[in-house]
Design a protein around this motif. Structure first.
Motif, short mmCIF file in Angstrom:
data_model
loop_
_atom_site.label_atom_id
_atom_site.label_comp_id
_atom_site.label_asym_id
_atom_site.label_seq_id
_atom_site.Cartn_x
_atom_site.Cartn_y
_atom_site.Cartn_z
N VAL C 97 44.21 36.69 37.51
CA VAL C 97 45.18 37.77 37.56
C VAL C 97 44.71 38.90 38.48
O VAL C 97 45.49 39.48 39.24
N ILE C 98 43.42 39.21 38.40
CA ILE C 98 42.89 40.31 39.22
C ILE C 98 43.04 39.97 40.71
O ILE C 98 43.45 40.82 41.51
N GLN C 99 42.76 38.71 41.03
CA GLN C 99 42.94 38.35 42.43
C GLN C 99 44.40 38.45 42.85
O GLN C 99 44.72 38.87 43.96
N SER C 100 45.27 38.07 41.97
CA SER C 100 46.70 38.18 42.28
C SER C 100 47.07 39.63 42.57
O SER C 100 47.81 39.93 43.51
N GLN C 101 46.56 40.53 41.75
CA GLN C 101 46.86 41.95 41.98
C GLN C 101 46.28 42.41 43.32
O GLN C 101 46.93 43.16 44.06
#
Lengths: 321, 321, 321, 321, 321, 321
Positions: C97-101
């Motif tokens: 998720v962090i990478q997506s953000q």
């Protein structure tokens, strides 16, 4: 003595002896004289541009209507003395849409000619029924003024297909069935109409009240000035309600729903006001699709449109004594 | 040290340390003194004239309620110090509706007699619970005034069946549990009541505000004059909310939905205003059927009714310090 | 001559030669200069605290948008000359998720730096996309003011998990991406926010308009004073619309629905007013979950938000001649 | 004497004194010794390639399970003496999927090491939980054989993302947590797997029974030969049920439904047969998404999988006397 | 000549002159002699332990039935000469369940005494109607044998409430309305019955075929041996079909659905086989809840049960010539 | 280097490098030579007797189909080398049903004449498309044999309306487009056809296999004998699949659902067997209505019909090397 005291007709619903329901006033038509309002179904929706189950609306509206009380507690008006004839449905051809539209025209005009005291309440069906219905109405009633509640102008060109639910007012204007100056469109919505079609209705002298107009004026004022104009120039007035004029939150069962629409109570007030006028002699409700509705909410709104039409008529002096 | 750091009770939901939820205040009742509001479920709907799943509403309303924050940002009021007792549900008989109604009566009156500081919030169930609930309330609290928010008079005759969700106020008036002059009906709707029943409540001196009255006056005025009248003649006041008073677009999960109803915000304002009054000592919410609702919208409205009741009470000085 | 006159691309919909639809203006981006509004999807919702299908909203909003006419009948404004670039979606990592953000941040900032005339319309996804999107926006556009339409403050602590859809404005404030005094929150709702978080935004100097404020003032006044304040202190303004600011009856497809919310028409008026202002250079719409919506009603509202943004921009002088 | 005879805990359901339900046997775990089957929820589905609400399955499966009788009328076996510990759920991180998977691994292995008589029934969640769960199982139980009921091989490459619900058996094989020769896949379906992945499992010596094999052999034969093989080479056996192995008509609530699947009764027979074997010491059920199910049909099937596992265990001699 | 050629009764459906539908054979009963099958509705479901809308099944089953052709293409049997009397519904009391059950008893027994050639097809309603219906049947027809298709024994104790849909066969056995040795239960399902109740029916000498028996034997054999036994000891036979005997995938609209149930085609074959027997003189269908069904699938199965009963009767020699 | 590494086309779905999907093989037709199977949509359902949304099926079937793998694990056949041309949809007239049917005829026949190696897979639409499609097929392919999988004969008279979805085989026989002796109907269902129509097909020498025949014989035998007969007397064979041949539990999204239908796996086996035969040169799938389906289950079954057709063709030697 009743031999089997507990046997009743299948699907009988609860009856309260102190409640008169609209359903108690509704009678299958026997072919005799029609006084006042009579319902007729025009369950055509194969004429719609997009997939539509509006053909089922005559059934759901009748059902919703028949369950309401005859009594307007807000105005202390009771319709309990009315007889509401149910003329049934106009049979539709399975595959020939044009013939179906002609059947609507022929049936409405013949009925109105033979039963001049009939106040038709036409239950669509999609908006394509408006053209044959008003054409039939006009032949019996003379010059017609139309109050159209609608999010859309409905004056699409016919080269791209039709006559469809997008073209009825184009047909009415092009065939000179009605004059543009005798047409009032109320509730026309943002981003739901093209500029060429807006220019088209302006060119024909149509009176247009957008939703912005509706939000800024009182509904009563709009109706008052509309009637004032029409009563000078027409013989009788027909009210056309495309239910998608109402906001999607309140009428979720129309094919072309969207936000920014009319409040149902404003429509009810408009209808009872119009109903009161003696020149208003016909009502139609179109574009209710029960297959995509939630709990028949949109048919319930449609039923209240009819109830307010009846209330207006009684206020206007129509009696059954 | 926690041996299994990631094991938690099944169905635990997300917790934010800086948010106090109503659910954090709710406690299963231990039989000790009840201060302030306590919830009690009366999950009866076999008494309904039409098929109703209102028996499931105590569960969905509790669930909706427990998820809301304790903080009213609009008025800067925080309920974080409250304790909300959950007394549980009154068990219903599977087949004996009359006995179920008696259980409501007996439980409410006995509880109120033994726990006089309890402010009952009764979660129906259908409207038939109103008669036994108010009867129990009255025996503990003396002469009762009732503020009823409802689209319907609910004074059906009992010859045609019942006691049902159509008869509670008939029973209350006929048994003289309450006087007609101590009853205020708000939100009575067009074509949803018969003339005989309207005449009946008029004959009993009931104060009736139709939806037309609600649209034309401010809710605060209606509440002010209602309370002014009741505080002269009663010992305590009970607020009855039939959720179908709200418009169908906003409360789609009531058995008898329809257009032309009250706006939820108006109801919330009325409830917090009423809650503020010290004589208002009971609240009930009925006719929420979660089986026909959309996304528990109607239970969410019900939860806000309770929240506004709590807000009113705190505004009125009820504290837990 | 067309060899097979009736063969058309699969899923082609009806075309009326006199109607220009927004879909006719939308073009898959070719990498060239972007003038005016360009759509970009940020279909992330694994970052939501509760289960959310907001990842599907870019698709449903695009579909709803493309079906509307380019013409505002209410203001006689036609957008038919616009070109609306569709930049596509930012690809999301399946599990990180962090990478997506981060991908959202990197893509938005890089695009804005290379295409300074682009007016981004970011289609969420959940509210967690707001932090990376505004962070990217800020790096290209300088000091940023934010108009946030939302029922919630969205400043949850990050110790309890995140960055999630509950934390974006906390992250923006803590990282000093924006100043509290440059943030205006409109539509904050009762019992949907905790006192500590309300205190937190107050401490940061955020301007907060609750729903009570919205009901009591005119939307135009609130916007006017907000813009007046921001135009003194920022380089550009970003408008963030969490669709749950709208009442649940009108936007039933948001994860956190509830009663007492904003009327869609008020939001439309605010958006077109804001769009008119030359400093307003970005718009995002978040928290539309099509999997729990009814008939894409909430995506239709979202489409009208964009339409009103476009209308405002054209009113403000943006032209494509 | 009970002071308020009709007050009961909220949401209490009907009790029949002559019926023992599984729910009567279920106890929230107190941290003491676990004998026999214990339920544990691994409600992770943010790891799914496509949108999945499988995180809700532990709740719906528990609910379905608790309503069934303890009595197998078909085999005259009563489980009424069992105690079924409910260990609760493994808490999931909101945004860090990898950490959530690690929590499953750590919790399962630690629990199994400290409670060696525990027969875990792991309620997913999506299929990604299989890797951490079996990894934990293996560390406590030695060499593991796996009976996998699944329409898919689930050996996707990890370069394209993950670890996801498409990769668990790839991870298990690549990390040598299990040997390919100790893996039996049953129910692999046509056009639902790629050739490269089929070649991959073949290369690893996995035993594969396609749906064609299932249709042509008896389930008992397949299980018999599978167990015969595994009991030679492993210390304990873990049964993994991806509910999408069942035909879409019977298990409509899986993310990846399709026709041509297994009959539920065949699965039940396989499971009770496996349960009977003393080396079978763990069971998991994954890929039930209650948000797209019809009337919790798929959770009901899942409950019967567990019931048949219990029946098998009792048939195999596990007793609670 | 028809004056308005296109006017038809409201809600008329398409008619094909070469198709005879069951609906064409159905006639509202005129009180005269009843030959052969006659339908009667017993729309009671307030007697159900869990919430049930089975009260709507008489309507949906009639509707489904009336749309089928009269012709069995599989056996070249045409029912086109039949007259199927529709006796209507037995009116139910709104709140007095016991009285409603008595009305069923009284109506069935009186009708059967006065119309001995009537073959009742009773449309429930829930399973509680079975007791009064068979009690009435017995008084007219002498010693009764019952073929019960059901997932459940339905012999709950009455101390915990009732008479409910869980108790009918308990009542029949305790009141000696039928002897246990004259009762055959087919389709009894695993984990859906308690051991005490299984012991109870065994003690009464009831013949029980579990679903395992059904899977292992042919339905014809089970029916043959059942009839062989009953024809020795009873005067007439009544067939009771609780639709939950069918697998949940095929009959998703029963309150107590589950996997592992009977195939609909097996039930149809059983019913036509039974119908052929001259001693089989009554049929009932219960526990269809249209409010939780999918596309009336369960009512369609119910209609086929009736169709197969008719086919059996015609095969058995019942004619209308 | 890709300038914006995370930007992708809107609505891109997850890609696994080791999986070839049917969607990867599908190409919008460029007008060049068509080898093998090519899809064409005939989205007409205004011709249906009852309301039908079958016009949406080409879209949902394409979508379902494109998501499946190219690999048959059951038979170790990989279709990865195929190219599947998507010819698009035949445009339908909004209101003129007859013209729409003619467009189907003209397009199919012209395409087949110019592209003789094309194996058409026609996606309806309702069953009315069968007549123009086979008429076009016949003009290009010579004498046609038809394998029709259908619950109904579909030989209604045309006097009562049409040509509709009830009349296609009547039209084919009456116009001598096909001979009755070259038509095989499989899956004809009880009480779903009238005796006159059964007599009609018998009179024309049609081979009829009822569902009883299907249950009693093996599908392979039925297909074998059908092909044996047809290959003597026709030039090419067309397979018509009305999806309502499948049982309602497995194909719930057909307009005319019912119990007692074919098992999907039997249909798949029939189709792959037929596909293998070199004379089988066309396939159509009709009567899938996605608007009443559950989770596109019926479109998924349709996709498997096509997959099995492809598998059969590859088994039969069709290659793309």
């Amino acid at each position: 003595m009743k031999p089997f005291p507990y046997l009743q007709k299948a699907n009988t619903s609860f009856t309260d002896r102190e409640v008169t329901k609209i359903g108690d006033l509704m009678k299958e038509w026997d072919g005799e004289t029609i006084r006042g309002v009579g319902l007729i179904g025009a369950h055509l929706s194969k004429s719609s541009i997009s997939h539509s189950g509006a053909c089922f609306a005559p059934g759901t509206i009748r059902k919703a209507l028949s369950g309401y009380s005859t009594y307007s507690v807000e105005e202390n008006i009771d319709l309990a003395n009315w007889i509401i004839q149910d003329l049934g449905d106009i049979s539709m051809h399975i595959t020939d849409v044009i013939q179906s539209q002609n059947r609507i025209y022929e049936t409405v005009q013949q009925l109105l000619k033979e039963h001049s005291s009939w106040l038709p309440v036409v239950l669509g069906g999609d908006n394509s029924i408006t053209y044959p219905s008003i054409k039939g109405f006009k032949e019996a009633k003379g010059e017609v003024g139309v109050l159209q509640f609608d999010a859309h102008h409905d004056v699409r060109n016919l080269e791209d297909g039709g006559p469809s639910n997008g073209t009825p007012f184009r047909s009415l204007l092009e065939t000179k069935t009605i004059k543009g100056t005798n047409l009032v469109q109320v509730g026309i919505r943002d981003f739901s109409n093209s500029k060429p079609y807006h220019d088209y209705v302006n060119k024909h002298g149509v009176t247009v009240y957008t939703m912005k107009d509706v939000r800024q004026a009182s509904m009563k004022e709009l109706m008052e000035s509309s009637l004032k104009k029409l009563e000078q120039s027409v013989d009788s007035i027909y009210v056309s309600v495309d239910m998608d004029v109402i906001d999607q939150a309140q009428a979720p069962g129309c094919p072309a729903i969207g936000p920014g629409g009319m409040d149902a109570v404003d429509l009810f007030e408009a209808i009872s006001y119009l109903g009161e006028h003696p020149m208003v002699k016909g009502l139609e409700i179109v574009e209710v699709d029960p297959t995509v509705d939630f709990r028949d909410m949109t048919s319930r709104v449609a039923a209240h449109v009819i109830l307010n039409f009846l209330k207006g008529k009684q206020r206007g002096g129509l009696t059954f004594d």
